[in-house]
Structure formats: C-alpha cells, structure tokens
Design an enzyme around this catalytic site. Structure first.
Site, PDB file in Angstrom:
ATOM      1  N   HIS A  50      61.514 106.743  18.229  1.00  0.00           N
ATOM      2  CA  HIS A  50      62.629 107.200  17.406  1.00  0.00           C
ATOM      3  C   HIS A  50      62.185 107.442  15.962  1.00  0.00           C
ATOM      4  O   HIS A  50      61.114 107.000  15.546  1.00  0.00           O
ATOM      5  CB  HIS A  50      63.788 106.187  17.439  1.00  0.00           C
TER       6      HIS A  50
HETATM    7  P1  TYD Z   1      65.049  98.762  20.335  1.00  0.00           P
HETATM    8  O1  TYD Z   1      65.570  99.600  19.235  1.00  0.00           O
HETATM    9  O2  TYD Z   1      65.198  99.279  21.730  1.00  0.00           O
HETATM   10  O3  TYD Z   1      63.535  98.458  20.076  1.00  0.00           O
HETATM   11  P2  TYD Z   1      62.328  99.517  19.975  1.00  0.00           P
HETATM   12  O4  TYD Z   1      62.809 100.629  19.100  1.00  0.00           O
HETATM   13  O5  TYD Z   1      61.219  98.741  19.372  1.00  0.00           O
HETATM   14  O6  TYD Z   1      62.000  99.996  21.335  1.00  0.00           O
HETATM   15  O7  TYD Z   1      65.737  97.335  20.197  1.00  0.00           O
HETATM   16  C1  TYD Z   1      65.917  96.478  21.294  1.00  0.00           C
HETATM   17  C2  TYD Z   1      67.326  95.930  21.261  1.00  0.00           C
HETATM   18  O8  TYD Z   1      67.549  95.146  20.100  1.00  0.00           O
HETATM   19  C3  TYD Z   1      68.373  97.023  21.272  1.00  0.00           C
HETATM   20  O9  TYD Z   1      69.417  96.597  22.138  1.00  0.00           O
HETATM   21  C4  TYD Z   1      68.893  97.046  19.856  1.00  0.00           C
HETATM   22  C5  TYD Z   1      68.682  95.623  19.396  1.00  0.00           C
HETATM   23  N1  TYD Z   1      68.428  95.468  17.956  1.00  0.00           N
HETATM   24  C6  TYD Z   1      69.364  94.838  17.144  1.00  0.00           C
HETATM   25  O10 TYD Z   1      70.433  94.408  17.606  1.00  0.00           O
HETATM   26  N2  TYD Z   1      69.091  94.695  15.822  1.00  0.00           N
HETATM   27  C7  TYD Z   1      67.941  95.146  15.267  1.00  0.00           C
HETATM   28  O11 TYD Z   1      67.722  94.981  14.039  1.00  0.00           O
HETATM   29  C8  TYD Z   1      66.980  95.812  16.112  1.00  0.00           C
HETATM   30  C9  TYD Z   1      65.691  96.353  15.540  1.00  0.00           C
HETATM   31  C10 TYD Z   1      67.261  95.959  17.444  1.00  0.00           C
END
Ligand code: TYD
Length: 138
Positions: free
Chosen positions: A55
């Site tokens: 992303h």
């Molecule tokens: P995600 O964005 O999928 O991680 P990456 O981009 O590294 O693959 O995040 C995993 C989960 O955690 C998703 O359900 C969103 C949640 N999350 C939060 O609630 N708060 C945060 O600050 C972050 C970074 C993720």
C-alpha cells in the site's frame, strides 16, 4: 517546477550510544524523524516467506527501524523502484506517503518498529495499485 522522479523515502543513520554496559539508541520526533510521532506499532513473529504492506498512503509519514533481526522494503513511486535492506537498529527508513511499499525477507527474529505521523485510519491507506497510480501519477 518539474516533478522529481527520485524516490523520496530515504535511509538515515542514527548514532548508537554505547559504553561498557551495552548500547542505547534514541529516536526523537521532529529531530531524528521529521514529524510528530502519533502512533507506534511493531511487526514481529512474521512467518517465513511472508510479504506484507502492499500500500501507499495519502498523508501518513512513517519511520521504519528493525530493533532486532532484518527485513527488506520494496519501494515504488511509479517511476523508480528500489529495495532497501534494514539490518541494523542504526538505520531508519523515513518512508513518505507517496511510496508504495512492501516488506519481505523477514528474519525469524525480526522486530520491525514503525513510528507514524498519524493515528490509524483505514481511509489513509491506498491498497489498490490502480488507485495508487491515479492518485500519484499526476
Ligand atoms: P495491515 O495494514 O494489514 O498490515 P500490513 O500493511 O503490514 O500488511 O495491518 C494488520 C491489521 O492491523 C489490520 O487489520 C489493520 C490493523 N492495524 C491497526 O488496527 N492499527 C494500526 O496502526 C495498524 C498498522 C494496523
């Protein structure tokens, strides 16, 4: 003014303070990292072969540092792509919102600490590459 094609995210070296007791590394907002730190999270226990991220952001700036282990970060600003190795707590990657990013090659002991300029907001994420292109290609 002509838009630069260079990747804006950059690797910064921070100094490690050490004495006979061991090491200590400091990160300060608006000093070591060029923004107010609103949120901290860390990625750990990553399974072998996992690639995550995929992303860009609208506004969130981040700073990535491995406090243990190593990983790589793929960056793409639509014109340039690069891979950054994070293998030392001395290296901080200042990650700008307009760089699409993917993290991979996590060592099993990797703890990737992320400092962010904004609170978590799913609306700030651009998870669709086509949309990312539309937002940042102009
Ligand atoms: P995600 O964005 O999928 O991680 P990456 O981009 O590294 O693959 O995040 C995993 C989960 O955690 C998703 O359900 C969103 C949640 N999350 C939060 O609630 N708060 C945060 O600050 C972050 C970074 C993720």
């Amino acid at each position: 003014m002509m838009k630069s094609n260079e990747i804006e995210s950059r690797l910064v070296e921070i100094s490690v303070l050490g004495d006979e007791r061991g090491l200590l590394t400091v990160i300060e907002e608006n000093n070591t990292v060029p923004f107010d730190i609103k949120r901290v999270f860390y990625i750990h226990g990553t399974q072998e072969g996992v690639r995550r991220g995929f992303h860009g952001h609208h506004k969130t700036r981040q700073a990535l540092v491995v406090v243990a282990g190593s990983c790589k970060v793929f960056l793409d600003n639509l014109t340039r792509q690069t891979d950054i190795l994070l293998d030392s707590p001395q290296k901080i990657l200042i990650l700008e919102p307009n760089d699409w990013h993917e993290m991979y090659d996590f060592s099993t002991d990797c703890v990737l600490l992320v400092l962010a300029s904004h609170l978590y907001d799913p609306e700030d994420y651009i998870r669709d590459y086509q949309l990312f292109k539309e937002v940042y290609s102009s």
